[in-house]
Design an enzyme around this catalytic site. Structure first.
Site, PDB file in Angstrom:
ATOM      1  N   GLY A 233       0.783  -1.232   0.000  1.00 15.07           N
ATOM      2  CA  GLY A 233       0.000   0.000   0.000  1.00 15.07           C
ATOM      3  C   GLY A 233       0.809   1.273   0.000  1.00 15.07           C
ATOM      4  O   GLY A 233       0.246   2.365   0.018  1.00 15.07           O
TER       5      GLY A 233
ATOM      6  N   CYS B 172      -5.767   0.816 -32.073  1.00 14.08           N
ATOM      7  CA  CYS B 172      -6.974   1.349 -32.706  1.00 14.08           C
ATOM      8  C   CYS B 172      -8.057   1.602 -31.659  1.00 14.08           C
ATOM      9  O   CYS B 172      -9.149   1.032 -31.706  1.00 14.08           O
ATOM     10  CB  CYS B 172      -7.476   0.377 -33.773  1.00 14.08           C
ATOM     11  SG  CYS B 172      -6.314   0.103 -35.109  1.00 14.08           S
TER      12      CYS B 172
ATOM     13  N   GLU C 174       4.372  -6.441   2.443  1.00 11.66           N
ATOM     14  CA  GLU C 174       4.356  -7.075   1.122  1.00 11.66           C
ATOM     15  C   GLU C 174       4.295  -5.983   0.057  1.00 11.66           C
ATOM     16  O   GLU C 174       3.279  -5.788  -0.598  1.00 11.66           O
ATOM     17  CB  GLU C 174       3.197  -8.071   1.002  1.00 11.66           C
ATOM     18  CG  GLU C 174       1.848  -7.559   1.450  1.00 11.66           C
ATOM     19  CD  GLU C 174       0.729  -8.565   1.258  1.00 11.66           C
ATOM     20  OE1 GLU C 174      -0.298  -8.194   0.658  1.00 11.66           O
ATOM     21  OE2 GLU C 174       0.872  -9.707   1.728  1.00 11.66           O
ATOM     22  N   CYS C 175       5.400  -5.294  -0.108  1.00 10.67           N
ATOM     23  CA  CYS C 175       5.455  -4.165  -1.048  1.00 10.67           C
ATOM     24  C   CYS C 175       5.759  -4.655  -2.459  1.00 10.67           C
ATOM     25  O   CYS C 175       6.499  -5.615  -2.657  1.00 10.67           O
ATOM     26  CB  CYS C 175       6.521  -3.163  -0.612  1.00 10.67           C
ATOM     27  SG  CYS C 175       6.120  -2.320   0.941  1.00 10.67           S
ATOM     28  N   GLY C 176       5.211  -3.968  -3.439  1.00  9.22           N
ATOM     29  CA  GLY C 176       5.458  -4.261  -4.846  1.00  9.22           C
ATOM     30  C   GLY C 176       5.974  -3.035  -5.556  1.00  9.22           C
ATOM     31  O   GLY C 176       7.176  -2.870  -5.765  1.00  9.22           O
ATOM     32  N   ARG C 177       5.053  -2.112  -5.930  1.00  8.88           N
ATOM     33  CA  ARG C 177       5.458  -0.939  -6.711  1.00  8.88           C
ATOM     34  C   ARG C 177       6.512  -0.103  -6.002  1.00  8.88           C
ATOM     35  O   ARG C 177       7.387   0.469  -6.640  1.00  8.88           O
ATOM     36  CB  ARG C 177       4.243  -0.081  -7.062  1.00  8.88           C
ATOM     37  CG  ARG C 177       3.697   0.786  -5.972  1.00  8.88           C
ATOM     38  CD  ARG C 177       2.673   1.791  -6.467  1.00  8.88           C
ATOM     39  NE  ARG C 177       1.605   1.167  -7.219  1.00  8.88           N
ATOM     40  CZ  ARG C 177       0.583   0.514  -6.674  1.00  8.88           C
ATOM     41  NH1 ARG C 177       0.505   0.394  -5.356  1.00  8.88           N
ATOM     42  NH2 ARG C 177      -0.343  -0.013  -7.399  1.00  8.88           N
TER      43      ARG C 177
ATOM     44  N   TYR D  36       3.718  -2.713 -12.390  1.00  5.92           N
ATOM     45  CA  TYR D  36       2.385  -2.645 -12.988  1.00  5.92           C
ATOM     46  C   TYR D  36       2.413  -1.984 -14.364  1.00  5.92           C
ATOM     47  O   TYR D  36       1.529  -1.218 -14.719  1.00  5.92           O
ATOM     48  CB  TYR D  36       1.406  -1.924 -12.054  1.00  5.92           C
ATOM     49  CG  TYR D  36       1.227  -2.642 -10.754  1.00  5.92           C
ATOM     50  CD1 TYR D  36       0.544  -3.857 -10.715  1.00  5.92           C
ATOM     51  CD2 TYR D  36       1.756  -2.141  -9.572  1.00  5.92           C
ATOM     52  CE1 TYR D  36       0.398  -4.552  -9.523  1.00  5.92           C
ATOM     53  CE2 TYR D  36       1.606  -2.832  -8.368  1.00  5.92           C
ATOM     54  CZ  TYR D  36       0.930  -4.032  -8.356  1.00  5.92           C
ATOM     55  OH  TYR D  36       0.793  -4.726  -7.178  1.00  5.92           O
TER      56      TYR D  36
END
Length: 402
Positions: free
Chosen positions: A229, A345, A267-270, A374
């Site tokens: 978060g 398109c 639990e970090c990601g970004r 992401y």
């Protein structure tokens, strides 16, 4: 950034086609993840949320600095095990199938984040069938209110976790099963929070809720998963979440709330990978429609979906190139607003809308910054069947292409 520019210049020289590449600075990634994990209090453990970016080179670079991986599918379990067969894995996600639960049990997943009472019952049945005892955290969808953030997973109706109104029922049920070991709770209520002080107050709520339930139902609180978060500020890259202040205040909070004997999971990601990544795309056309100027790049949101998904103008830099091999005049824009779009398109294929440009020409390369999380991982890669971008990994004295 210097070596990223050099890598793009090398790509431009070597390729017959326009530049379209993800570039990852692995040296920066190592330094950043090491710094983040080093400053955590002693009883805190960082797990990398693989959903942000599960490229093998990214995982191998992060692995030495984290406790383990947080995954949301059996496919991600297998990716984690490919890095190290014994790496600790915690398994979350609101839609686990019976086969995934069975496979994860047999893979000796460390912790399951149980997202519903129905999932708890299914997990119990499968564990009993295989004569296994599995450790779980109950994911709680708290009632809130919470600090403002880009995304909310709790405090409102979402598919995530067990409603706080039902959590005591879930606790009693979990404690009644011999094949289940209730170890604590998983709280992941908001995402992309940029305010370190508000994040501390959020974690204080988590501590107090978890302690109350563990004392009321007399079980040992081994873990509290406080989620990820922690955000990235795409509007102002110089004003990011203050991790140093946050960890200093977190140490004080742990002492105040007497949580030093509980293992706290992040639990970090970004927050870990975003700043190491770049999406470099060459300008292939500049055109005007209805009084607006559009810059068309070689690529699109099928490669880098984050800006259109979050509805923001993604930050970028420009690299000029002089080479022009056509017999007609080079098209350029000077001191005006443009909208940067891809090749798809659909009018949704937009990276940045009505942004000011000093000078930009066909053949120049636009580099989208903070594209390490992401980006590729959430994109619809094969829409319109355009080629995939090249993936370039930069490490000291080496450039690795995939």
């Amino acid at each position: 950034m210097k070596k990223v520019i050099e890598a793009i210049q090398l790509l431009k020289e070597e390729m017959d086609e326009p530049v379209c590449s993800y570039i990852y600075d692995l040296d920066h990634l190592k330094e950043h993840v090491e710094s983040v994990t080093r400053t955590l209090p002693e009883n805190c453990h960082m797990y990398y949320a693989m959903k942000a970016n599960s490229e093998e080179r990214i995982l191998r670079t992060i692995y030495p600095f984290v406790k383990g991986f947080e995954v949301a599918s059996i496919g991600e379990v297998k990716k984690a095990r490919a890095i190290n067969s014994n790496v600790p894995v915690i398994f979350g996600g609101p839609g686990k199938t019976d086969n995934e639960l069975k496979s994860a049990i047999l893979e000796n997943v460390q912790l399951f984040h149980v997202e519903s009472i129905n999932e708890l019952k299914r997990l119990t049945m499968i564990a009993e069938q295989h004569n296994k005892k599995v450790s779980i955290l109950l994911r709680v969808n708290l009632r809130g209110p919470f600090p403002s953030a880009t995304l909310h997973m709790a405090g409102r109706p979402t598919q995530f976790g067990i409603d706080e109104a039902q959590i005591e029922e879930a606790i009693q049920l979990a404690l009644s099963y011999e094949s289940i070991q209730l170890e604590g709770f998983h709280f992941h209520s908001i995402s992309n929070n940029l305010d370190n002080k508000r994040h501390i107050e959020l974690i204080r709520i988590y501590f107090q809720k978890a302690r109350h339930w563990s004392e009321k139902y007399e079980f040992t609180l081994v873990y509290i998963n406080v989620g990820g978060g922690i955000g990235v500020n795409f509007s102002d890259l110089d004003q990011q979440f203050n991790w140093e202040h946050f960890t200093g205040e977190l140490k004080q909070l742990i002492d105040q709330e007497n949580m030093s004997n509980v293992a706290l999971i992040f639990e970090c990601g970004r927050f870990l990978t975003s700043s190491c990544g770049y999406y470099a795309v060459e300008v292939i056309d500049i055109k005007e429609n209805h009084g607006k100027t559009f810059v068309v790049v070689c690529g699109g949101t099928q490669h880098f979906r984050l800006p259109v998904s979050w509805q923001h103008n993604h930050p970028f830099g420009l690299i000029p190139f002089e080479k022009w091999h056509y017999p007609f005049e080079l098209t350029a824009v000077v001191n005006q607003e443009v909208t940067i779009v891809g090749q798809l398109c659909t009018p949704k294929d937009v990276f940045a809308k009505d942004v000011s440009i000093d000078q930009l020409r066909i053949g120049d390369v636009i580099v989208f910054l903070y594209a390490g999380a992401y980006g590729w991982s959430i994109s619809h890669h094969d829409f319109l069947s355009h080629p995939h971008p090249q993936h370039t990994f930069l490490e000291t004295e080496s450039i690795l292409n995939a």
